[in-house]
Every structure is written in structure tokens, then in C-alpha cells.
Design an enzyme around this catalytic site. Structure first.
Site, PDB file in Angstrom:
ATOM      1  N   LYS A  44       0.858   5.733   8.300  1.00  0.00           N
ATOM      2  CA  LYS A  44       1.411   5.874   6.943  1.00  0.00           C
ATOM      3  C   LYS A  44       0.281   6.039   5.920  1.00  0.00           C
ATOM      4  O   LYS A  44       0.329   6.902   5.056  1.00  0.00           O
ATOM      5  CB  LYS A  44       2.257   4.629   6.651  1.00  0.00           C
ATOM      6  CG  LYS A  44       2.843   4.509   5.275  1.00  0.00           C
ATOM      7  CD  LYS A  44       2.069   3.617   4.335  1.00  0.00           C
ATOM      8  CE  LYS A  44       1.897   2.184   4.749  1.00  0.00           C
ATOM      9  NZ  LYS A  44       1.172   1.363   3.790  1.00  0.00           N
ATOM     10  N   SER A  77       0.878  -1.187   0.000  1.00  0.00           N
ATOM     11  CA  SER A  77       0.000   0.000   0.000  1.00  0.00           C
ATOM     12  C   SER A  77       0.906   1.225   0.000  1.00  0.00           C
ATOM     13  O   SER A  77       1.513   1.538   1.023  1.00  0.00           O
ATOM     14  CB  SER A  77      -0.866   0.047   1.262  1.00  0.00           C
ATOM     15  OG  SER A  77      -1.555  -1.150   1.444  1.00  0.00           O
ATOM     16  N   LYS A 109      -7.430   2.026  -2.150  1.00  0.00           N
ATOM     17  CA  LYS A 109      -6.900   1.534  -0.864  1.00  0.00           C
ATOM     18  C   LYS A 109      -6.756   2.699   0.135  1.00  0.00           C
ATOM     19  O   LYS A 109      -7.104   2.560   1.309  1.00  0.00           O
ATOM     20  CB  LYS A 109      -5.550   0.849  -1.111  1.00  0.00           C
ATOM     21  CG  LYS A 109      -4.804   0.409   0.137  1.00  0.00           C
ATOM     22  CD  LYS A 109      -5.499  -0.727   0.877  1.00  0.00           C
ATOM     23  CE  LYS A 109      -4.714  -1.135   2.122  1.00  0.00           C
ATOM     24  NZ  LYS A 109      -5.452  -2.062   2.977  1.00  0.00           N
TER      25      LYS A 109
END
Ligand code: NAD
Length: 300
Positions: free
Chosen positions: A244, A101, A176
Site C-alpha cells: 500500500k 499512513s 512517511k
């Protein structure tokens, strides 16, 4: 369909470890690499899995390589950095699949850079957690040229259950990021509300029972609240990785000059949890911020 009887895999962490096992169980010969030797040592004696000593060896050993790394700089280093897959030579008919990701913008740049080298590239970030990786039941958000996604569908079918083509390069990563942002906001809203109710004196088990059938129901309540009630904050999906992902959302919005109010607040809350030393704990440990402010614990 591409011949993937032999395949490379870089990044053998919480997710990658299980994915490699599933590829090996499907009869593929998997050549694996991780910067941490102990991650590779876990495959000693596992049939169909062989470790290599540098990612660059995968340019000779295989025609298809899969990446499952923490973030954008790790992917760039693993591909183009010193000792990276393509650092010494660019083989013909090479294919890179990035399941990490990472930033949708960086993904577009990587796709362009690889296209210039005649290397095929698709992204496929996943959701479904460690159990989804273990059971080959991940949801995979594919991005890139549709014909490339079709060409390596067998890889996706071994690792996942729901495979969705999202669009050109970066689109899978964007979906995502949106998912991760929503789940982060979910966690914060649930934490804030449950500390409020608990401090007033209501049993949090009763609140959960009611609200899973109410309009406040969400993934955080269904999936994470049972762990909070047990006081289990072992990851799972760590606060460091979720921070993140929220930062990726902040960066995307910055590039488009799009104001995102809740996103920026949630990002600061996740950073606060990191500063307090909760980064390696499960993302549901975000509730500890509110528990400390309220002087109560939300436990069963
Ligand atoms: P992890 O930190 O457990 O594993 C990453 C692995 O990559 C580590 O073993 C690390 O040593 C290795 N690595 C880092 N840089 C490298 C390099 N340059 N070359 C080779 N190896 C390198 O992470 P994870 O939990 O497996 O997650 C991987 C990705 O999947 C992340 O982007 C994460 O956001 C995403 N993801 C994780 C989950 C989850 O539940 N853990 C769920 C969905 C998606």
C-alpha cells in the site's frame, strides 16, 4: 494546549491497540471504535477505556478524535461515511488527528474539507513499528497548521519520542511515503544480493557480519535479516501494508509526472508477493521471491 482528558480513538489494530493503552495509562478517558467487534472486545475491563457502537457517537462524547486506519478510503469512511464521526453533526471546536499512513494528496483534500466545516485537522503518520507503539517511542511526522500541531502536542508526546513538524497538510504523509519507499527498496536490494551470495555458496551469517560494517549496511540488513536467518516471517509490518505504501509513492509520482524507475519495479515485486499469497507475512518475506528463483534459502 488542548484539554485531552477525554479523547476518541478509531482503529484498534496492531498499532492502535497499544496507542489506546498508552493514552489510558496517561490518565485519559478513551472512547474507542473499530469496525471489528473483536478489536473492541480486547478492551473489556481495561480502566479508562470504553467502546462506542458507532464512530458518530464520538461527535457527542469527545472534542478530539484520533484515527489509526489502514489507508485513505478507511479514513474518509470513518470521518464522512455512513455512521462516520462527522456524518450526523459537526460539533464546535472539534479536532481530528490522523495517525494513519495514507495518501498525501487525499490528506490535503481532507484538510480542506474539514477546514470548510471549521474542524481542526493534523496528520501524524508514525514509524517505529508495533514495539514503538507499545513503548510510546514512535517517530511522528506531523503535518498541518503549526499552531494546531502545537495545540495537541500532548497526544504526540504520549505516543512518540521523536516528533517532527514537516510542514503544511500532506507534508507529514509525504515524508512517511519517502521513508516507506526507501525501506521497500532496501528490502529488495538486500534480498537480491543475499540470494546471489548464498547461491554461490557463502554463509549468509558471514555476509551479514561483514556488510553491517560495510557500505551495503541498511535498516533491512540490521533489523530484518536476523529474522530471515531464523526463518521468522510473522508480522511485524505486513507485505500488504508495505505494498500500500509503495503504491502511494507510485501515485504521488504519477500526479507529478515524475519518472521513478526503481519504485515501479519494486511495486511490481511487492504485488507479485501478494499474488503468491505472502501479503499477510512480514515484509522481509519478500526474499522468498528470490529464494524460489535461486532454489536456495537464506537461513542461519
Ligand atoms: P491494522 O490493519 O492492524 O489495523 C487497522 C484497524 O482499523 C483494524 O482493526 C480495522 O478493523 C480497523 N478499521 C478499518 N476500517 C475502519 C473503519 N472505517 N472504522 C473503524 N475501524 C476501521 O493496521 P496497523 O498495523 O495498526 O496500521 C495502521 C496504520 O499505521 C496503517 O496506515 C499502517 O501503514 C501504519 N503503520 C503500521 C505500522 C506497523 O508496524 N504495523 C508501523 C507504522 C505505521
Amino acid at each position: 494546549m488542548r484539554d485531552i482528558s477525554s479523547i476518541g480513538f478509531i482503529g484498534l489494530g496492531h498499532m492502535g491497540y497499544h496507542m489506546v493503552n498508552n493514552l489510558a495509562k496517561a490518565g485519559k478517558q478513551v472512547y474507542v471504535y473499530d469496525v471489528m467487534p473483536e478489536a473492541m472486545a480486547r478492551f473489556q475491563g481495561v480502566p479508562n477505556v470504553e467502546a462506542v457502537s458507532a464512530a458518530s457517537e464520538l461527535a457527542d462524547k469527545v472534542k478530539t478524535v484520533v484515527l489509526m486506519l489502514p489507508n485513505s478510503p478507511h479514513v474518509e469512511t470513518a470521518l464522512f461515511g455512513e455512521g462516520g464521526v462527522l456524518s450526523e453533526k459537526v460539533p464546535e471546536d472539534y479536532f481530528v488527528i490522523d495517525l494513519s499512513s495514507i495518501s498525501p494528496d487525499v490528506t490535503r483534500d481532507i484538510a480542506k474539507k474539514l477546514a470548510e466545516k471549521n474542524v481542526k485537522f493534523v496528520e501524524g503518520p508514525v514509524s517505529g513499528g508495533v514495539s514503538g507503539a507499545e513503548n510510546g517511542a514512535l517517530t511522528i511526522m506531523c503535518g498541518g497548521k503549526k499552531e494546531y500541531v502545537d495545540e495537541i502536542m500532548e497526544v504526540f508526546e504520549i505516543l512518540g519520542k521523536k516528533i517532527v513538524y514537516c510542514g503544511e497538510s500532506g507534508s507529514g504523509q509525504a515524508v512517511k511515503v519517502v521513508n516507506q519507499l526507501m525501506s521497500a527498496i532496501n528490502l529488495i536490494s538486500m534480498s537480491e544480493a543475499f540470494v546471489l551470495g548464498t547461491k554461490f555458496g557463502v554463509d549468509p551469517n558471514i555476509m551479514r557480519d561483514v556488510i553491517v560494517a560495510g557500505s551495503g549496511r541498511c535498516w533491512a540488513l540490521e533489523d530484518r535479516m536476523p529474522e530471515i536467518l531464523k526463518g521468522n516471517f510473522q508480522p511485524g509490518f505486513a507485505i500488504d501494508l508495505h505494498t500500500k505504501d509503495v503504491k502511494l509513492a507510485v501515485d504521488m509520482a504519477k500526479n507529478m509526472n515524475l519518472p521513478l524507475y526503481a519504485t515501479n519495479l519494486v511495486c511490481e515485486l511487492f504485488k507479485t508477493a501478494q499474488v503468491k499469497g505472502y501479503g499477510k507475512l512480514d515484509n522481509c518475506a519478500i526474499i522468498k521471491l528470490y529464494e524460489e528463483l535461486g532454489g536456495v534459502e537464506v537461513r542461519g
